[in-house]
Design a protein around this motif. Structure first.
Motif, short mmCIF file in Angstrom:
data_model
loop_
_atom_site.label_atom_id
_atom_site.label_comp_id
_atom_site.label_asym_id
_atom_site.label_seq_id
_atom_site.Cartn_x
_atom_site.Cartn_y
_atom_site.Cartn_z
N SER A 98 -23.94 -6.09 10.68
CA SER A 98 -24.55 -4.78 10.46
C SER A 98 -23.89 -3.97 9.36
O SER A 98 -22.68 -4.02 9.17
N LEU A 99 -24.70 -3.16 8.65
CA LEU A 99 -24.18 -2.22 7.65
C LEU A 99 -23.65 -0.95 8.30
O LEU A 99 -22.98 -0.15 7.63
N LEU A 100 -23.97 -0.72 9.56
CA LEU A 100 -23.40 0.42 10.26
C LEU A 100 -21.90 0.19 10.46
O LEU A 100 -21.40 -0.94 10.32
N GLU A 101 -21.17 1.24 10.82
CA GLU A 101 -19.71 1.15 10.86
C GLU A 101 -19.17 0.07 11.79
O GLU A 101 -18.10 -0.47 11.57
N GLY A 102 -19.95 -0.26 12.81
CA GLY A 102 -19.51 -1.31 13.72
C GLY A 102 -19.39 -2.68 13.07
O GLY A 102 -18.77 -3.58 13.63
N GLY A 103 -19.95 -2.83 11.87
CA GLY A 103 -19.87 -4.10 11.17
C GLY A 103 -18.53 -4.34 10.51
O GLY A 103 -18.04 -5.48 10.47
N THR A 104 -17.93 -3.28 9.98
CA THR A 104 -16.69 -3.45 9.21
C THR A 104 -15.52 -2.60 9.68
O THR A 104 -14.38 -2.88 9.34
N ARG A 105 -15.77 -1.53 10.42
CA ARG A 105 -14.65 -0.73 10.93
C ARG A 105 -14.04 -1.47 12.12
O ARG A 105 -14.69 -1.63 13.14
N VAL A 106 -12.83 -1.91 11.96
CA VAL A 106 -12.22 -2.85 12.91
C VAL A 106 -10.83 -2.37 13.32
O VAL A 106 -10.25 -1.49 12.67
N PRO A 107 -10.27 -2.95 14.38
CA PRO A 107 -8.87 -2.66 14.69
C PRO A 107 -7.99 -2.98 13.49
O PRO A 107 -8.18 -3.99 12.81
N PHE A 108 -7.02 -2.12 13.23
CA PHE A 108 -6.19 -2.26 12.03
C PHE A 108 -4.84 -1.64 12.37
O PHE A 108 -4.69 -0.43 12.42
N ILE A 109 -3.86 -2.49 12.64
CA ILE A 109 -2.54 -2.05 13.11
C ILE A 109 -1.46 -2.64 12.22
O ILE A 109 -1.53 -3.82 11.86
N VAL A 110 -0.48 -1.84 11.86
CA VAL A 110 0.65 -2.32 11.07
C VAL A 110 1.94 -1.91 11.77
O VAL A 110 2.16 -0.73 12.05
N SER A 111 2.79 -2.90 12.04
CA SER A 111 4.08 -2.66 12.70
C SER A 111 5.21 -3.22 11.85
O SER A 111 5.11 -4.34 11.34
N TRP A 112 6.27 -2.44 11.69
CA TRP A 112 7.47 -2.89 10.98
C TRP A 112 8.61 -2.00 11.46
O TRP A 112 8.89 -0.95 10.89
N PRO A 113 9.27 -2.35 12.55
CA PRO A 113 10.25 -1.47 13.19
C PRO A 113 11.32 -0.93 12.26
O PRO A 113 11.74 0.22 12.42
N ASN A 114 11.78 -1.74 11.30
CA ASN A 114 12.83 -1.29 10.39
C ASN A 114 12.39 -0.17 9.46
O ASN A 114 13.22 0.55 8.91
N LYS A 115 11.10 -0.02 9.25
CA LYS A 115 10.65 0.87 8.18
C LYS A 115 9.57 1.86 8.61
O LYS A 115 9.53 2.99 8.11
N ILE A 116 8.68 1.47 9.51
CA ILE A 116 7.52 2.30 9.80
C ILE A 116 7.76 3.19 11.01
O ILE A 116 8.22 2.74 12.06
N LYS A 117 7.44 4.46 10.85
CA LYS A 117 7.46 5.39 11.97
C LYS A 117 6.12 5.29 12.69
O LYS A 117 5.06 5.26 12.06
N SER A 118 6.16 5.25 14.00
CA SER A 118 4.93 5.06 14.76
C SER A 118 4.02 6.27 14.65
O SER A 118 4.48 7.40 14.44
N GLY A 119 2.73 6.02 14.79
CA GLY A 119 1.77 7.10 14.73
C GLY A 119 0.36 6.59 14.54
O GLY A 119 0.09 5.39 14.59
N VAL A 120 -0.55 7.52 14.31
CA VAL A 120 -1.95 7.21 14.07
C VAL A 120 -2.31 7.72 12.69
O VAL A 120 -1.92 8.83 12.30
N SER A 121 -3.02 6.90 11.91
CA SER A 121 -3.40 7.29 10.57
C SER A 121 -4.92 7.26 10.41
O SER A 121 -5.58 6.31 10.84
N ASN A 122 -5.46 8.28 9.76
CA ASN A 122 -6.88 8.33 9.44
C ASN A 122 -7.16 7.90 8.01
O ASN A 122 -8.27 8.08 7.51
N ALA A 123 -6.16 7.33 7.34
CA ALA A 123 -6.33 6.91 5.95
C ALA A 123 -7.44 5.87 5.86
O ALA A 123 -7.58 5.00 6.72
N LEU A 124 -8.23 5.96 4.80
CA LEU A 124 -9.28 4.98 4.55
C LEU A 124 -8.64 3.71 4.00
O LEU A 124 -8.01 3.72 2.94
N MET A 125 -8.80 2.59 4.72
CA MET A 125 -8.11 1.35 4.38
C MET A 125 -9.09 0.19 4.32
O MET A 125 -10.07 0.15 5.07
N SER A 126 -8.80 -0.76 3.44
CA SER A 126 -9.61 -1.97 3.33
C SER A 126 -8.72 -3.18 3.16
O SER A 126 -7.72 -3.15 2.45
#
Length: 501
Positions: free
Chosen positions: A354-382
């Motif tokens: 589908s071309l609706l958001e359910g087609g491409t908006r997917v779970p997207f998680i990045v973890s890196w304990p040494n560097k990344i502070k935990s949180g939620v981001s609304n940044a547009l990512m591809s």
């Protein structure tokens, strides 16, 4: 020759990256047909995914992360090459005997890591073609393969679990071939005398959905797309797929723990045929699809466990995402349509195809304990930006013309930049295509079906102009095209400009 490059010194200054000797290992966990609302960390109330939730809790959970396309082959092509799939012919959903579509002479995601001294591996689903032509000898070396586009080690199956050949490949060879039982594969006509789902439905342990083509050669009691004969000892058992892939991934991590590595773990869950291991069958109460997601969550936990056991977890960057949105009935009657009522989509509409958001908006998680502070981001990512982003992280150059659509958004990946991309394009081809810029989404008019009845998914196709404000209307229910004609024209012109390149 011109290059896109960020110097290591600039990166160190801007993002506080570790020195050359402390570069992170990178593990990409790329799932198959996982929906935006399929995980409890994304709001699911009907299934619990504690291991993936822990990744999100310790890292960044992106709410606006996208695959480029609503189907698998084009999304995987874009992730690997940094090039939108509609820029190259032959990037639709491939049959299992397709030739390789990833160029061997261009920059790819694994080549970026290899250039920085990493050891690279892919384990799991491939589905980007193999060899130089459709007709190939499955009983000998097959080139090109993943090993020819940047992976030092590969352990894959050629296409998807519902397509023949149902075999594992290690590097360039099918595992456990027998010269006295040669493998033949055909997608146009039947080969050999193996029973098929169409001719011998009494042999099936999973009924195929009508009209979807999963009724050809039977392997392990499941009808597949395409015909296959031979290779009796080489054929997999579906219930063991994940265990086999996981073991190979674990071994790779252990074998390379003293050097930087990039591992792409391409899971088969929750793609059809969903045939989870016995320990997960019936555990979710949501049919085999829910059971497969629990199996996926367990697998993520096992990968994290092996990283921790070998002292690698703190300095390993784990990127978790999916190739496209969810689908329930996609070839087999496995209980998914009874167990789910839209929860797999979360707040969005549509799904796979589908071309609706359910087609491409997917779970997207990045973890890196040494560097990344935990949180939620609304940044547009591809995912198309992985090539340039990791090239930036590793101070690697990208020759002009390679990865033409990939941008360096490494700062957004690690949470420094909260905005991400300015715009992105969604779709498989130039006919059925959409563009998102900021909060606004424009879907190009087309003649495609509005509702894909076979799989029960709204497609987002219409001959009318469509404009949505995703910030206020993530479900894309209020078409604002007539109210904001200037915004329509702005996005229409941008889409025309970018697809004309």
């Amino acid at each position: 020759m011109s290059y896109r490059k960020l110097t290591l010194g600039v990166l160190l200054m801007l993002f506080g990256l570790p020195s050359f000797g402390q570069r992170p290992n990178v593990v990409l966990i790329y799932t198959d047909d996982l929906g935006y609302g399929d995980l409890s960390c994304y709001g699911s109330k009907i299934i619990k995914t504690p291991n993936i939730d822990k990744l999100a809790e310790n890292g960044i959970r992106f709410t606006n992360g996208h695959a480029t396309s609503p189907t698998c082959t084009p999304s995987r092509f874009a992730l690997m090459t940094g090039k939108y799939p509609w820029r190259q012919t032959g990037t639709g959903i491939l049959p299992g005997d397709a030739k390789m579509i990833v160029p061997t002479d261009k920059t790819t995601l694994p080549k970026v890591f290899k250039g920085a001294g990493y050891t690279t591996a892919i384990v799991g689903k491939w589905h980007l073609g193999l060899g130089e032509q459709v007709s190939k000898n499955w009983n000998s070396e097959i080139k090109p393969s993943p090993n020819d586009v940047g992976f030092d080690y590969s352990f894959i199956f050629p296409a998807t679990a519902d397509r023949v050949p149902t075999v594992f490949m290690e590097n360039r060879f099918v595992v456990a071939t027998d010269p006295n039982d040669p493998i033949l594969v055909d997608y146009k006509q039947k080969v050999g005398n193996d029973p098929t789902g169409k001719e011998n439905p009494e042999l099936l342990k999973m009924i195929a959905s009508p009209g979807q083509g999963h009724n050809n050669t039977i392997v392990n009691g499941i009808g597949r797309i395409g015909w296959m004969s031979g290779g009796t000892k080489a054929r997999w058992t579906d219930e063991e797929l994940t265990f086999t892939f996981l073991e190979r991934a674990q071994n790779f991590i252990i074998d390379h723990k003293k050097e930087p590595f990039f591992l792409s773990y391409n899971s088969t869950e929750p793609h059809v045929p969903r045939m989870p291991a016995t320990k997960f069958k019936g555990k979710s109460g949501l049919g085999y699809r829910g059971d497969a997601i629990l199996q996926l969550d367990w697998t993520v936990g096992e990968i994290v466990k092996i990283l921790r056991t070998n002292g690698l977890y703190e300095n390993t960057m784990i990127v978790f995402s999916s190739d496209n949105g969810p689908v329930l009935d996609d070839g087999y009657e496995d209980g998914a349509t009874k167990g789910y009522g839209g929860e797999q989509l979360g707040a969005v509409r549509g799904g796979k195809y589908s071309l609706l958001e359910g087609g491409t908006r997917v779970p997207f998680i990045v973890s890196w304990p040494n560097k990344i502070k935990s949180g939620v981001s609304n940044a547009l990512m591809s995912q198309i930006d992985f090539v340039a982003s990791f090239a930036g992280m590793l101070n690697q150059t990208i020759p002009q013309g390679d990865a033409p659509d990939s941008e360096n958004h490494f700062a957004a990946l690690i949470g420094t930049d909260k905005k991400g991309k300015e715009w992105l394009i969604e779709g498989n081809n130039k006919t059925a295509i959409a563009i998102v810029k900021g909060d606004w989404k424009y879907i190009k008019p087309n003649n495609g079906v509005a509702y894909y009845k076979l799989v029960g998914i709204e497609m987002g196709n219409s001959q009318e102009l469509q404009l949505y404000n995703l910030k206020e209307d993530i479900a894309e229910q209020i078409n604002l095209a007539t109210k904001f004609p200037k915004k329509v024209r702005e996005l229409e012109m941008l889409l025309e400009k970018m697809t004309a390149k």
